[in-house]
Enzyme design. Structure first.
Site, PDB file in Angstrom:
ATOM      1  CG  HIS A 156      -1.643  -1.204   1.509  1.00  0.00           C
ATOM      2  ND1 HIS A 156      -1.990  -1.632   2.772  1.00  0.00           N
ATOM      3  CD2 HIS A 156      -2.110  -2.152   0.660  1.00  0.00           C
ATOM      4  CE1 HIS A 156      -2.633  -2.769   2.690  1.00  0.00           C
ATOM      5  NE2 HIS A 156      -2.735  -3.118   1.423  1.00  0.00           N
TER       6      HIS A 156
ATOM      7  CE  LYS B 106       2.640   4.550   4.415  1.00  0.00           C
ATOM      8  NZ  LYS B 106       2.344   3.394   3.544  1.00  0.00           N
TER       9      LYS B 106
ATOM     10  CE1 TYR C 170       1.550   1.413  10.561  1.00  0.00           C
ATOM     11  CE2 TYR C 170       1.660   2.521   8.467  1.00  0.00           C
ATOM     12  CZ  TYR C 170       1.029   1.664   9.327  1.00  0.00           C
ATOM     13  OH  TYR C 170      -0.137   1.061   8.938  1.00  0.00           O
TER      14      TYR C 170
ATOM     15  CG  ASP D  43      -3.216  -6.430   1.237  1.00  0.00           C
ATOM     16  OD1 ASP D  43      -2.890  -6.414   2.442  1.00  0.00           O
ATOM     17  OD2 ASP D  43      -3.482  -5.403   0.574  1.00  0.00           O
TER      18      ASP D  43
END
Ligand SMILES: Cc1cn([C@H]2C[C@H](O)[C@@H](COP(=O)(O)OP(=O)(O)O[C@H]3O[C@H](C)C(=O)[C@H](O)[C@H]3O)O2)c(=O)[nH]c1=O
Length: 172
Positions: free
Chosen positions: A62, A69, A129, A165
């Site tokens: 993604h 990030k 993150y 996914d």
């Protein structure tokens, strides 16, 4: 603190400034605004997230066009793949794999227009993150981890993935 360039422009591998170990265990400074800014990592992070995944779970690939990030592995170990998905970049479609673990304490800084996905290699792993924008699912793109056109390497062949996914209908 160590900051290293990677094969992909803008993607940096970071070793945090403080990894302190004694008879009790470890103490790690996973982020220090002054030190990270001095190292040129001055993105305005506004959101912290963690995802906790079992072994062989693969989350991603993604990304979006706005978010920086800063990724850490708080527990366990995962293989993380980063791919340049900036159609205006000469590195469009190029990718690189890294292993982040609670042992090496390595972090990755990932710019916007890059996709990332990770697969857990230990019983469980905690993926942390810091992000520079709030969650916006509509703004994200999805790439299939096993898309033959991307010719990606993963250390396992049969991961546990979400419908998003695993199904091309979610591709954007
Ligand atoms: C990303 C995110 C998700 N969520 C909620 C939305 C869903 O109800 C739930 C799971 O979301 P999702 O299935 O999109 O999570 P992942 O499949 O792990 O995706 C994330 O992990 C990959 C590897 C990424 O790098 C992206 O940040 C993100 O796409 O958490 C939030 O509330 N805030 C957030 O910032």
């Amino acid at each position: 603190m160590k900051v290293e360039e990677t094969k992909l422009d803008g993607v940096l591998k970071i070793t945090p400034p403080t990894i302190f170990e004694d008879f009790r265990g470890e103490y790690i400074e996973t982020y220090n605004e002054r030190l990270y800014h001095e190292a040129g990592i001055d993105q305005p992070f506004i959101q912290d997230d963690i995802s906790v995944s079992s072994q062989h779970v693969l989350r991603g690939i993604h990304g979006d066009a706005e978010t920086w990030k800063l990724i850490s592995c708080l527990h366990g170990k995962f293989y993380i793949l980063v791919i340049n998905w900036d159609k205006d970049s000469p590195q469009f479609g190029q990718w690189e794999g890294h292993t982040l673990s609670a042992k090496n304490r390595h972090q990755l800084l990932i710019p916007p227009k890059h996709g990332n996905g990770h697969v857990v290699l230990t019983d469980e792993a905690i993926f942390h993150y810091k992000q520079t924008s709030e969650y916006n699912r509509a703004g994200q793109f999805t790439l299939l981890w096993n898309d033959p056109k991307l010719d990606l390497y993963w250390p396992i062949n049969n991961p546990i993935v979400s419908p998003r996914d695993s199904d091309a209908q979610y591709l954007t």
